[in-house]
Design a protein around this motif. Structure first.
Motif, PDB file in Angstrom:
ATOM      1  N   SER A   1      20.408  18.222  51.646  1.00  0.00           N
ATOM      2  CA  SER A   1      20.508  19.341  50.697  1.00  0.00           C
ATOM      3  C   SER A   1      20.653  18.792  49.285  1.00  0.00           C
ATOM      4  O   SER A   1      21.501  17.942  49.021  1.00  0.00           O
ATOM      5  CB  SER A   1      21.698  20.235  51.051  1.00  0.00           C
TER       6      SER A   1
ATOM      7  N   GLU B   1      25.132  20.998  49.849  1.00  0.00           N
ATOM      8  CA  GLU B   1      25.698  21.966  50.789  1.00  0.00           C
ATOM      9  C   GLU B   1      25.842  21.337  52.176  1.00  0.00           C
ATOM     10  O   GLU B   1      25.063  20.477  52.571  1.00  0.00           O
ATOM     11  CB  GLU B   1      24.809  23.212  50.909  1.00  0.00           C
ATOM     12  N   THR B   2      26.856  21.776  52.912  1.00  0.00           N
ATOM     13  CA  THR B   2      27.083  21.291  54.266  1.00  0.00           C
ATOM     14  C   THR B   2      25.946  21.741  55.179  1.00  0.00           C
ATOM     15  O   THR B   2      25.621  22.928  55.242  1.00  0.00           O
ATOM     16  CB  THR B   2      28.422  21.825  54.812  1.00  0.00           C
TER      17      THR B   2
ATOM     18  N   SER C   1      25.971  16.549  54.550  1.00  0.00           N
ATOM     19  CA  SER C   1      24.925  17.236  53.795  1.00  0.00           C
ATOM     20  C   SER C   1      23.553  16.620  54.053  1.00  0.00           C
ATOM     21  O   SER C   1      22.609  16.847  53.302  1.00  0.00           O
ATOM     22  CB  SER C   1      25.235  17.196  52.293  1.00  0.00           C
TER      23      SER C   1
ATOM     24  N   TYR D   1      20.313  27.419  50.433  1.00  0.00           N
ATOM     25  CA  TYR D   1      20.338  26.092  49.818  1.00  0.00           C
ATOM     26  C   TYR D   1      19.815  26.244  48.385  1.00  0.00           C
ATOM     27  O   TYR D   1      18.607  26.295  48.148  1.00  0.00           O
ATOM     28  CB  TYR D   1      19.502  25.115  50.638  1.00  0.00           C
TER      29      TYR D   1
END
Length: 258
Positions: free
Chosen positions: A167, A171-172, A202, A232
């Motif tokens: 990402s 983001e996770t 990520s 995302y």
């Protein structure tokens, strides 16, 4: 089951959930026999190595197994049930680490280092699903709803040894998450949160094995990367490497065929 959305700068990944309506368990059972069977429905194919974690009304957990293979609906069973009403079920690669709260918030895990052994199929390492059990003794059922979302990568030639996805905004994408079943059943896109004090990532890697592997690379075909559904904001990056480790393509927010 396998849906993906790729936009030039903003990417929304949506979990592919079952179309079956969520149903509430009614009534109470004073005592459930030690031998329990549950018919589990899924849009994925169960294998005879799969295990589902089932939580009773006191939040005790028992892992149920199946002997059925390559089917969308399988019967899972145990001979060591707790005697209480089965309420929730969870599935992920780390069955011994699944958890559940009284409100049906289940802890599951999606692995970042994924491997697939066949074309047109996602990695079991990256799959996760939750469900609420209905029915009564002798006829329990559960419709499992996906936590994972899936991004499809098409490979025209058999030279790619590893697929990496990350990402852009950090983001996770994988790791331990807490999933609110009520929100999943209501098609609320914000159904998961990061599990506190647990690992997250990520980025994801997908490598071939078994029938997907030929000459140290993926066979030509389509493959699916499992990740958490969310927006995302800055897109995602795909990096394809050949078996020698050389980068073949590194292009953000765009699906490509190689």
């Amino acid at each position: 089951m396998k849906r993906y959305f790729l936009l030039p700068t903003l990417i929304l990944i949506v979990a592919a959930c079952s179309d079956r309506p969520a149903a509430e368990a009614e009534g109470a059972i004073e005592r459930v026999p030690e031998t329990v069977t549950i018919r589990a429905h899924s849009e994925r194919l169960w294998s005879n190595k799969d295990v589902i974690s089932v939580f009773d009304s006191d939040l005790n957990k028992v892992n149920l197994t199946t002997s059925q293979d390559n089917v969308p609906s399988a019967t899972f069973s145990t001979k060591a049930w707790t005697g209480r009403l089965p309420v929730y079920a969870a599935f992920c690669s780390r069955k011994n680490e699944t958890t559940c709260t009284p409100d049906g918030v289940m802890g599951v895990f999606i692995k970042s280092a994924q491997s697939t052994d066949r074309k047109n199929y996602c990695s079991k390492d990256g799959e996760a699903a939750v469900g609420k059990i209905t029915g009564s003794t002798g006829s329990y059922e559960v419709s499992m709803k996906n936590v994972s979302a899936f991004v499809k990568v098409n490979l025209k030639t058999g030279i790619v040894g590893k697929i990496s996805v990350s990402s852009n905004a950090g983001e996770t994408m994988t790791g331990y998450v807490d999933v609110d079943y009520a929100k999943v059943a209501a098609d609320n896109v914000d159904f998961w949160t990061e599990t506190p004090a647990k690992s997250h990532s990520s980025s994801i890697t997908l490598t071939p094995s078994g029938d997907a592997l030929e000459n140290d690379a993926f066979k030509a075909g389509s493959y699916y990367v499992s990740l958490l559904p969310q927006t995302y904001a800055s897109g995602i990056l795909f990096t394809l490497k050949n078996k020698s480790g050389d980068t073949l393509e590194h292009r953000p927010s765009e699906q490509r065929e190689e």
